[in-house]
Design a protein around this motif. Structure first.
Motif, PDB file in Angstrom:
ATOM      1  N   ASN A  38      -6.846  -2.602   1.261  1.00 43.89           N
ATOM      2  CA  ASN A  38      -6.231  -1.693   2.217  1.00 43.89           C
ATOM      3  C   ASN A  38      -5.656  -0.512   1.441  1.00 43.89           C
ATOM      4  OD1 ASN A  38      -6.707  -3.134   4.626  1.00 43.89           O
ATOM      5  ND2 ASN A  38      -5.088  -4.554   4.067  1.00 43.89           N
ATOM      6  N   SER A  40      -5.103   4.092   1.272  1.00 45.48           N
ATOM      7  CA  SER A  40      -4.890   5.299   2.076  1.00 45.48           C
ATOM      8  C   SER A  40      -6.172   6.089   2.250  1.00 45.48           C
ATOM      9  CB  SER A  40      -3.829   6.181   1.413  1.00 45.48           C
ATOM     10  OG  SER A  40      -4.287   6.623   0.142  1.00 45.48           O
ATOM     11  N   ASP A  59      -5.160   8.348   5.617  1.00 51.28           N
ATOM     12  CA  ASP A  59      -4.428   7.550   6.605  1.00 51.28           C
ATOM     13  C   ASP A  59      -2.951   7.476   6.224  1.00 51.28           C
ATOM     14  OD1 ASP A  59      -4.520   5.618   8.964  1.00 51.28           O
ATOM     15  OD2 ASP A  59      -3.565   4.366   7.424  1.00 51.28           O
ATOM     16  N   ASP A  61      -0.698   5.396   7.059  1.00 48.76           N
ATOM     17  CA  ASP A  61      -0.171   4.046   6.890  1.00 48.76           C
ATOM     18  C   ASP A  61      -0.834   3.273   5.753  1.00 48.76           C
ATOM     19  OD1 ASP A  61       1.502   4.418   9.146  1.00 48.76           O
ATOM     20  OD2 ASP A  61      -0.174   3.946  10.472  1.00 48.76           O
ATOM     21  N   GLU A  63      -3.989   1.980   5.420  1.00 48.68           N
ATOM     22  CA  GLU A  63      -4.675   0.770   5.870  1.00 48.68           C
ATOM     23  C   GLU A  63      -6.184   0.957   5.997  1.00 48.68           C
ATOM     24  OE1 GLU A  63      -2.803  -0.205   9.548  1.00 48.68           O
ATOM     25  OE2 GLU A  63      -1.010  -1.041   8.600  1.00 48.68           O
ATOM     26  N   VAL A  83      -9.699   1.088  10.514  1.00 46.74           N
ATOM     27  CA  VAL A  83      -8.478   0.362  10.168  1.00 46.74           C
ATOM     28  C   VAL A  83      -8.419  -0.884  11.036  1.00 46.74           C
ATOM     29  CG1 VAL A  83      -5.958   0.385  10.223  1.00 46.74           C
ATOM     30  CG2 VAL A  83      -7.193   2.418   9.472  1.00 46.74           C
ATOM     31  N   ASN A  84      -8.500  -2.050  10.409  1.00 45.06           N
ATOM     32  CA  ASN A  84      -8.406  -3.308  11.171  1.00 45.06           C
ATOM     33  C   ASN A  84      -9.337  -3.326  12.377  1.00 45.06           C
ATOM     34  OD1 ASN A  84      -6.386  -4.332   9.430  1.00 45.06           O
ATOM     35  ND2 ASN A  84      -4.804  -3.231  10.578  1.00 45.06           N
TER      36      ASN A  84
END
Length: 315
Positions: A38, A40, A59, A61, A63, A83-84
């Motif tokens: 994970n 940036s 990003d 956060d 992630e 992301v996820n």
């Protein structure tokens, strides 16, 4: 097109480019290995003269799992990333590559490519067989819905994967239906004008990254490890080509990924997601497409096995 003289030279560090050519490109990686799981970013700025690659945060956060499509509009760069299992678009300054904003795209499944066209950001949602549109407004990206569908299946049956502008029209490339579980069985790929709703090129084996340059139509014919044009120009690559940017009038930068071995005799390269032994290299090929010559290669295998898109930056 006129031939440039002298030809470009290859070095271990990079490529000697003519003064007027773009010498920096943005490159997205679908499976970056040079960064934590994970991170940036999955976006790198590569200097073609030296081979140096610097990560560009996309990003807020930190992630990012992987990144795919790139597009520009005015002084902004748009980057599609995951992301996820949710896709987002980041907006960067074209000059400084500073992260300006990030936007969630919950409607997108298996997002591949971007195109900014007529005040909207178009997104290839491969997982739903659609091209989705988002109005680009000062307050953010506002979903408009699908502007074109390859099927009503609501899943990936054509593997749509890239967008390009051709005059006032929008072109999309796709593999077409597959005959088995493997994408290698999809033999009826195409480039389609979705504005006029007509096929421009048919019976292409695994087209990626359709591009219009100086009035000529180009695409990466990935399974055959080459870049081709509608008029018949070709240039081979060592790997699965995906990502095509123009550095100068006849000078292209092509991303290649590590694919899967199909046949030594034919030189075919299977999709990286198909089974088989690895074949080819991950990196950037500099090619004179007018002459059909490969002029240099920059190995980016240390960053990851798969490149998705390539975007030249202004000199």
């Amino acid at each position: 097109m006129a031939q440039l003289n002298p030809p470009w030279e290859h070095t271990d560090q990079g490529v000697v480019l003519p003064d007027h050519a773009a010498h920096r490109v943005l490159v997205t990686f679908t499976y970056p290995i040079a960064l934590p799981a994970n991170s940036s970013t999955a976006l790198f700025r590569v200097d073609l003269r030296t081979g140096a690659a610097d990560p560009v945060p996309i990003d807020p956060d930190g992630e990012v799992a992987w990144a795919t499509g790139l597009a520009t509009s005015g002084d902004r760069v748009f980057v599609l990333y995951c992301v996820n299992r949710e896709f987002r678009v980041s907006v960067l300054s074209l000059e400084s590559l500073e992260l300006l904003s990030s936007h969630r795209l919950p409607e997108v499944r298996d997002g591949h490519s971007l195109l900014h066209h007529d005040g909207a950001l178009l997104v290839v949602s491969s997982g739903t067989d659609e091209v989705l549109a988002y109005d680009d407004r000062p307050e953010g990206l506002v979903p408009r819905g699908a502007v074109w569908r390859a099927s009503a299946e609501g899943r990936d049956t054509h593997h749509l994967n890239s967008l390009a502008r051709h005059g006032n029209s929008v072109l999309v490339s796709g593999f077409g239906p597959r005959a088995s579980k493997l994408w290698a069985s999809a033999e009826n790929g195409y480039v389609r004008d979705i504005t006029r709703d007509e096929v421009v090129v048919k019976d292409v084996y695994h087209p990626h990254t359709v591009s219009v340059h100086d009035g000529e139509l180009y695409w990466c014919e990935s399974h055959h490890a080459r870049v081709v044009s509608r008029s018949g120009r070709t240039a081979g690559t060592d790997g699965y080509p995906r990502g095509l940017g123009w550095l100068a009038p006849q000078l292209a930068c092509v991303g290649t990924s590590q694919g899967r071995k199909v046949s030594k005799s034919t030189g075919q390269v299977a999709n990286p997601s198909d089974p088989g032994m690895p074949r080819g290299r991950c990196g950037l090929t500099i090619a004179d497409l007018a002459a059909g010559r490969t002029l240099g290669f920059i190995d980016l295998g240390a960053l990851g096995p798969e490149i998705y898109d390539v975007l030249p930056l202004p000199s």
